[in-house]
Scaffold this motif. Structure first.
Motif, mmCIF file in Angstrom:
data_model
loop_
_atom_site.group_PDB
_atom_site.id
_atom_site.type_symbol
_atom_site.label_atom_id
_atom_site.label_comp_id
_atom_site.label_asym_id
_atom_site.label_seq_id
_atom_site.Cartn_x
_atom_site.Cartn_y
_atom_site.Cartn_z
ATOM 1 N N GLU A 59 2.930 -7.911 -13.228
ATOM 2 C CA GLU A 59 2.962 -6.672 -12.699
ATOM 3 C C GLU A 59 1.957 -5.811 -11.896
ATOM 4 O OE1 GLU A 59 3.228 -4.704 -16.619
ATOM 5 O OE2 GLU A 59 5.057 -5.026 -16.978
ATOM 6 N N ARG A 60 0.713 -6.505 -11.893
ATOM 7 C CA ARG A 60 -0.256 -6.025 -11.267
ATOM 8 C C ARG A 60 -0.310 -6.434 -9.723
ATOM 9 N NH1 ARG A 60 -6.543 -8.157 -11.336
ATOM 10 N NH2 ARG A 60 -6.119 -9.329 -9.561
ATOM 11 N N ALA A 61 -0.110 -5.408 -8.972
ATOM 12 C CA ALA A 61 0.105 -5.540 -7.474
ATOM 13 C C ALA A 61 -1.328 -5.706 -6.527
ATOM 14 C CB ALA A 61 0.826 -4.078 -6.727
ATOM 15 N N GLU A 62 -1.101 -6.362 -5.669
ATOM 16 C CA GLU A 62 -2.189 -6.574 -4.651
ATOM 17 C C GLU A 62 -1.896 -6.664 -3.086
ATOM 18 O OE1 GLU A 62 -4.826 -10.059 -7.248
ATOM 19 O OE2 GLU A 62 -4.288 -10.566 -5.102
ATOM 20 N N LEU A 63 -2.861 -6.079 -2.507
ATOM 21 C CA LEU A 63 -2.340 -5.740 -1.033
ATOM 22 C C LEU A 63 -3.853 -6.491 -0.304
ATOM 23 C CD1 LEU A 63 -0.809 -4.581 1.242
ATOM 24 C CD2 LEU A 63 -2.877 -3.021 1.376
ATOM 25 N N ARG A 64 -3.569 -7.640 0.307
ATOM 26 C CA ARG A 64 -4.636 -8.046 1.206
ATOM 27 C C ARG A 64 -4.921 -7.428 2.348
ATOM 28 N NH1 ARG A 64 -6.663 -12.207 -1.510
ATOM 29 N NH2 ARG A 64 -5.324 -13.045 -3.256
ATOM 30 N N VAL A 65 -5.933 -6.935 2.522
ATOM 31 C CA VAL A 65 -6.027 -5.892 3.886
ATOM 32 C C VAL A 65 -6.116 -6.834 5.034
ATOM 33 C CG1 VAL A 65 -7.417 -3.911 4.959
ATOM 34 C CG2 VAL A 65 -6.922 -4.500 2.410
ATOM 35 N N GLU A 66 -5.216 -6.738 6.083
ATOM 36 C CA GLU A 66 -5.641 -7.428 7.508
ATOM 37 C C GLU A 66 -6.082 -6.413 8.402
ATOM 38 O OE1 GLU A 66 -1.928 -9.654 8.286
ATOM 39 O OE2 GLU A 66 -1.478 -10.004 6.378
ATOM 40 N N PHE A 67 -5.495 -5.249 8.354
ATOM 41 C CA PHE A 67 -5.841 -4.033 9.370
ATOM 42 C C PHE A 67 -6.079 -2.945 8.679
ATOM 43 C CE2 PHE A 67 -2.473 -6.776 10.939
ATOM 44 C CZ PHE A 67 -2.867 -7.147 12.087
ATOM 45 N N VAL A 68 -7.271 -2.053 9.412
ATOM 46 C CA VAL A 68 -7.937 -0.989 8.732
ATOM 47 C C VAL A 68 -7.808 0.297 9.851
ATOM 48 C CG1 VAL A 68 -9.866 0.380 7.622
ATOM 49 C CG2 VAL A 68 -9.259 -2.077 6.980
ATOM 50 N N HIS A 69 -6.975 1.335 9.689
ATOM 51 C CA HIS A 69 -7.245 2.561 10.441
ATOM 52 C C HIS A 69 -7.402 3.674 9.966
ATOM 53 C CE1 HIS A 69 -4.883 -0.355 13.081
ATOM 54 N NE2 HIS A 69 -4.182 -0.615 12.201
ATOM 55 N N ARG A 70 -8.322 4.669 10.699
ATOM 56 C CA ARG A 70 -8.910 6.058 10.129
ATOM 57 C C ARG A 70 -7.852 6.781 10.843
ATOM 58 N NH1 ARG A 70 -12.714 6.311 7.038
ATOM 59 N NH2 ARG A 70 -14.323 4.824 6.958
#
Length: 86
Positions: free
Chosen positions: A5-16
């Motif tokens: 059930e645990r969700a993961e998001l592997r961050v590829e891009f970061v924007h402010r």
């Protein structure tokens, strides 16, 4: 919550997004669902843990690509970080 059930998001891009005071994290999601209001932890490549709350979720046309918005005061979140639900 089980690992399935645990969700993961592997961050590829970061924007402010200064106009909305959000840090937008885009990447590939695995596992369960991510929703507005979810408490999440972000683990940086340096091993730092950042706790925050999801403020927005966006799905994009590119298969598997998801963007979540968290408070911009969450700290520095570099590409390569992993966001996961508690």
């Amino acid at each position: 919550m089980s690992d399935q059930e645990r969700a993961e998001l592997r961050v590829e891009f970061v924007h402010r997004l200064a106009s909305r005071n959000l840090l937008m994290l885009s990447g590939r999601r695995a596992g369960g669902h991510l929703a507005v209001g979810d408490a999440v932890t972000i683990r940086t490549p340096a091993g730092e843990s950042i706790r925050t709350t999801i403020r927005t979720v966006e799905l994009h046309g590119r298969p598997g690509m998801t963007t979540v918005g968290v408070e911009s005061g969450a700290g520095e979140v570099p590409a390569g970080s992993v966001l996961y639900t508690a």
